[in-house]
Design an enzyme around this catalytic site. Sequence first.
Site, short mmCIF file in Angstrom:
data_model
loop_
_atom_site.label_atom_id
_atom_site.label_comp_id
_atom_site.label_asym_id
_atom_site.label_seq_id
_atom_site.Cartn_x
_atom_site.Cartn_y
_atom_site.Cartn_z
CD GLU A 155 15.56 -17.29 17.17
OE1 GLU A 155 15.01 -16.77 16.12
OE2 GLU A 155 16.83 -16.55 17.15
CD GLU B 49 28.66 -9.15 20.63
OE1 GLU B 49 27.44 -8.99 20.27
OE2 GLU B 49 28.96 -10.01 21.31
CB CYS C 205 17.06 -16.64 5.06
SG CYS C 205 18.16 -16.40 6.33
CD GLU D 270 25.75 -9.99 14.47
OE1 GLU D 270 24.72 -10.58 15.01
OE2 GLU D 270 26.25 -10.11 13.28
CD GLU E 19 17.30 -19.07 25.65
OE1 GLU E 19 16.64 -19.56 26.44
OE2 GLU E 19 18.11 -19.45 24.70
CE LYS F 64 15.09 -16.55 12.61
NZ LYS F 64 15.91 -15.89 13.38
CB CYS G 89 21.13 -13.95 12.17
SG CYS G 89 22.16 -12.30 12.23
CB SER H 73 27.32 -11.51 17.82
OG SER H 73 26.47 -10.62 18.41
#
Lengths: 164, 594
Positions: B374, B290, B516, B287, B379, B371, B312, B332
């Site tokens: 996710e 980037e 978090c 990141e 993908e 999560k 994230c 990102s």
Amino acid sequence: MDKIIIKMKKEVSDKIIEICDRFNNAPGELINVLHQTQDFLGYLPAEAQELIAERLHIPTAKVYGVVSFYSFFTMVPKGKYPVSVCMGTACYVRGAEKILDAFEKELGIMPGETDKDGLFSLTSLRCVGACGLAPVALVNGKVYGRLAPANVKNIVQEYRDMEK
Amino acid sequence: MDTIKLTIDNREIEVPKGTTILNAAKKLGISIPTLCHFEFKGMDVHNKPGGCRICVVEVAGRRNLAPACVTECMPDMVVRTNSMRVINARRTVLELMLSDHPNDCLQCAKSGKCELQALAIRFGIRTNPFVGPDHVQSSYQIEVSPSIIRDMNKCVMCRRCEMMCNEMQTVGALSAIERGFPAVVSTAFNQHLDHSPCTFCGQCVAVCPVGALTEVDNTAKVIRAIVDPTKKTVVQVAPAVRVALGEEFGMKPGSIVTGKLTAALKALGFDYVFDTDWSADLTIMEEGTELLGRLGKFLKGEPVKLPILTSCCPAWVNFFEHQFPELKDLPSTAKSPQQMFGAIAKSYFADKINCKREDMISVSVMPCLAKKYECGRDEFKVNGNPDVDFSITTRELAALIKQANIDFTQLPDEEFDSPLGESTGAAVIFGTTGGVIEAAVRTAYEVHTGKPLPKIDFEELRGLEGIRSATIDFDGLPINIGIAHGLKNARKLLEDIKAGKCNFHAIEIMACPGGCIDGGGQPLHHGNGDIIKARWEAIYQADKNMPIRKSHENPSIQAIYKEFLGEPCGHKSHELLHTHYFDKQTTVEVDLNK
């Protein structure tokens, strides 16, 4: 979830957008917008609620929350001849429940439903201001007063005959 | 400030104008029972529908009992919080609530942590004179989404979840629907959560007082994987878990339990105990590179998308995919640390230990419910095999440890395994708001300027205010940084970006208030903001405790670039560590065929 695209007839979406614009797309006008949309469509299908939510910038869940809260709003298309039985105090004490029972039996549907031909839908309402004629029912906007359960069959037949 | 004098239970008290009877009583040490009321101090979260009526009190001269949570103190008010009339009314309120609530407490996921159960215990409810209409209640099906289980038969209509979803997160997936007995909080048209704009942030689950909203429990699947001799199990633990897990074992909030946590995972029988902090360092490399790449183009005047947004947080990713799809080129492309870890575990590490992808079960311990969703995204799978097989929450890990007879508080500290277990202080601060961007700045500064940082601690990026900003001097180049946590604050920044009113180069966004540390999978805080503050302080203490505090100085990260990945944002990185985003907005279009 994948992207969901809801397709809508142009005449319907144009009209809903016009209704929303009439109320300046203000979130506080949701109930007025729903009233006018139901007046136009006869009911409030999910697509219409999605579009109203988009125009008024409120979550669709909130729109549905209001639609499902108020018994006046319906997501079921109304029949060609909507039947409303008054359950207001005066009508109730003069046997409105029996009139409603008779309509349920004659039409084969419960309040809030539409028959499978799309001809009749049945609802109950509170007082049409014709207490002197109690018990009262409205069919397609026409008032029928001093009803007895025995009259119901003939009233329904009147409209069935019009369809022949 | 104007103050008011009043009497509560024959004791006089003076409180600021606007104080509720509930809070005034609290000052006297009188704890009036509440259920729907929820106040999360320091996080600007307040649910006060005054709906459940369990907090009613008697106010002299007032005909009806008054709900203490929404009734403001008035001068010379005389309040009784424990008269027979009050106690009887509360009992009746509770009995009526219980009359249409399933009494399967023994098997309920919230048992022991349920606020309705606690009230039933407090009032000694043994029988119930009221019987609710069962048929109405059972009309709601239990719904399982990738992250959240909704059992609306148990909904008590406190509407805390609705407040979180709409006011704190501005997601708008949930609303009160229907009326009377069928009234619950649900989605538009009572559809599956998957068909709603739900981000799976889990803040609804975090505040639900009963078992209506709970997480999808993957503990049984994890146990099966551990005992399967044909599988190698690899586990990763997110930064925020180590400052919260101790609470589940009676330890003080803010206890840093990294060593015990590692020991517990080894005792549970995982073959390899690794650290999401390792892949957080990897995330910074990708990141950060980037960010510098985009900045470089920007400085040369080339067309480039700025600001760069962090990626994230999977709930945040869901949020912009649903609500701001037109901005999906801004974040990102770096995967989250969980997914980077999974991708490396099932490629680089699987090769290293000679294990086939199918024979490896990769588990993550996360403070998060999103999560779970996710790791199921298409993908993040190779031929249908996910990079992370199961994600469990901090709460689920605590349950596993208790089931396995492990005396957590007595465990000796152990170290993470190598090579995916070494990490830096920059990685551990991912666990709180501002941490990711601070970690990125520590690395990007040194890479960009070629000079060592004058100071490692960027106090200006820290804090718990919803939206923060700071300008960091990159040796003459001012970099404007924005930070938002809680999706309502993210929305404000995104609206500014859309309106062109934003001069940030980089923005960090975390879906949960506090980041978090207050994720939907953390030990329940019951609105106690001090717990979040303690976890927050612990995160920065854990950073200070680390010998290395910059991601690019992690020797294990340097090694994997040398051995396997090549360079940050290089070909291999793009293949394994980067992703893309989708437009998931529901839109109404004119059907031209009709």
